[in-house]
Design an enzyme around this catalytic site. Structure first.
Site, mmCIF file in Angstrom:
data_model
loop_
_atom_site.group_PDB
_atom_site.id
_atom_site.type_symbol
_atom_site.label_atom_id
_atom_site.label_comp_id
_atom_site.label_asym_id
_atom_site.label_seq_id
_atom_site.Cartn_x
_atom_site.Cartn_y
_atom_site.Cartn_z
ATOM 1 N N TYR A 1 0.842 -1.200 0.000
ATOM 2 C CA TYR A 1 0.000 0.000 0.000
ATOM 3 C C TYR A 1 0.875 1.248 0.000
ATOM 4 O O TYR A 1 2.043 1.207 0.393
ATOM 5 C CB TYR A 1 -0.908 0.018 1.238
ATOM 6 C CG TYR A 1 -1.822 -1.170 1.335
ATOM 7 C CD1 TYR A 1 -2.753 -1.446 0.332
ATOM 8 C CD2 TYR A 1 -1.755 -2.033 2.425
ATOM 9 C CE1 TYR A 1 -3.584 -2.555 0.422
ATOM 10 C CE2 TYR A 1 -2.585 -3.140 2.523
ATOM 11 C CZ TYR A 1 -3.499 -3.399 1.514
ATOM 12 O OH TYR A 1 -4.312 -4.485 1.596
ATOM 13 N N SER A 2 0.294 2.374 -0.395
ATOM 14 C CA SER A 2 1.048 3.622 -0.350
ATOM 15 C C SER A 2 1.621 3.838 1.040
ATOM 16 O O SER A 2 2.763 4.263 1.198
ATOM 17 C CB SER A 2 0.159 4.803 -0.729
ATOM 18 O OG SER A 2 -0.226 4.719 -2.070
ATOM 19 N N GLU A 3 0.800 3.580 2.073
ATOM 20 C CA GLU A 3 1.270 3.596 3.453
ATOM 21 C C GLU A 3 0.580 2.506 4.259
ATOM 22 O O GLU A 3 -0.568 2.145 3.981
ATOM 23 C CB GLU A 3 1.029 4.946 4.130
ATOM 24 C CG GLU A 3 2.046 6.021 3.780
ATOM 25 C CD GLU A 3 1.583 6.933 2.662
ATOM 26 O OE1 GLU A 3 2.422 7.660 2.104
ATOM 27 O OE2 GLU A 3 0.382 6.903 2.339
ATOM 28 N N THR A 4 1.300 2.021 5.244
ATOM 29 C CA THR A 4 0.768 1.098 6.244
ATOM 30 C C THR A 4 1.047 1.701 7.617
ATOM 31 O O THR A 4 2.147 2.193 7.864
ATOM 32 C CB THR A 4 1.431 -0.288 6.131
ATOM 33 O OG1 THR A 4 1.128 -0.848 4.849
ATOM 34 C CG2 THR A 4 0.937 -1.226 7.221
ATOM 35 N N HIS B 1 -2.693 11.049 4.335
ATOM 36 C CA HIS B 1 -3.799 10.102 4.186
ATOM 37 C C HIS B 1 -3.825 9.043 5.291
ATOM 38 O O HIS B 1 -4.908 8.676 5.772
ATOM 39 C CB HIS B 1 -3.827 9.528 2.748
ATOM 40 C CG HIS B 1 -3.488 8.104 2.555
ATOM 41 N ND1 HIS B 1 -2.201 7.664 2.344
ATOM 42 C CD2 HIS B 1 -4.285 7.010 2.500
ATOM 43 C CE1 HIS B 1 -2.225 6.348 2.172
ATOM 44 N NE2 HIS B 1 -3.467 5.925 2.258
#
Length: 226
Positions: free
Chosen positions: A44-47, A72
């Site tokens: 994912y873009s961020e975790t 986000h």
């Protein structure tokens, strides 16, 4: 067993799109040494690893690097944890949920590496090719309706870690709001919606819709815990 929730942050008015976010609510069970590899495998873009859900202590990773602050993930955690503040490595961030939109209030200086690049039209932004890996962060934007504060944008992390284009980028929206000094309604990616508003003290409110995509997914083996 340690599990993962997946949210979509900055969904459009129809509930579609949004940027996927992985959240490990019991992140304290995941060793710090394993977190980067887990984030890379998830992709994912961020975790986010929530180390203390009562105090809102969070630890954020892209697939390749940890982040001290990111928009986000914090808007998503504002919705999920329903706390008045979140504690990041960069400091405390105020949070709230108003029934439709989740919000954080943050200093846009924390997003100084997200440099907006202006284009002449929304069509030009939409036609951009994805830059090659290693080209650095690029936040392409153009006015869709300047009088109404409507912006068309796309975000390209350029890290070469599998995330070639960010569907919705809160930190870059903070940086753009700081530059323009006005409230914005940003359409990014395929149709995600980001709302911003500057405050007199220099902070910026950042908000959007958040939906639970799916809950209780198993973590990769390194992070499953006991």
């Amino acid at each position: 067993m340690t599990v993962l929730d997946v949210l979509r942050v900055f969904c459009g008015p129809d509930g579609r799109h949004g940027n996927e976010l992985g959240v490990v609510r019991d992140g304290s069970r995941v060793p710090a040494a394993d977190r980067q590899s887990i984030a890379a495998e998830l992709g994912y873009s961020e975790t986010v690893f929530v180390d203390d859900p009562e105090r809102g202590v969070v630890d954020i990773y892209t697939p390749s690097v940890p982040l001290s602050f990111a928009g986000h993930p914090l808007v998503g955690c504002a919705w999920l944890l329903d706390l008045p503040e979140l504690l990041t490595p960069a400091g405390v961030v105020a949070a709230r949920y108003d029934g439709e939109f989740s919000w954080i209030t943050a200093d846009p200086a924390r997003a100084k590496e997200r440099i907006p690049v202006r284009y002449d039209s929304a069509a030009e932004v939409e036609a951009l090719p994805v830059p090659p890996p290693g080209s650095g962060w690029r936040y392409a934007w153009a006015w869709d309706d300047e009088a109404a504060g409507r912006v068309r944008a796309r975000g390209f992390p350029g890290r070469g870690d599998g995330v070639d284009e960010d569907e919705a980028t809160g930190a870059a929206a903070l940086a753009l709001t700081r530059r323009l000094g006005r409230a914005l309604n940003i359409t990014q990616g395929r149709g995600s919606q980001i709302l911003t508003a500057p405050n007199p003290d220099g902070t910026v409110d950042l908000g959007g819709r958040v939906l639970l995509d799916h809950a209780g997914a198993a973590l990769p083996a390194a992070g499953r815990g006991a």
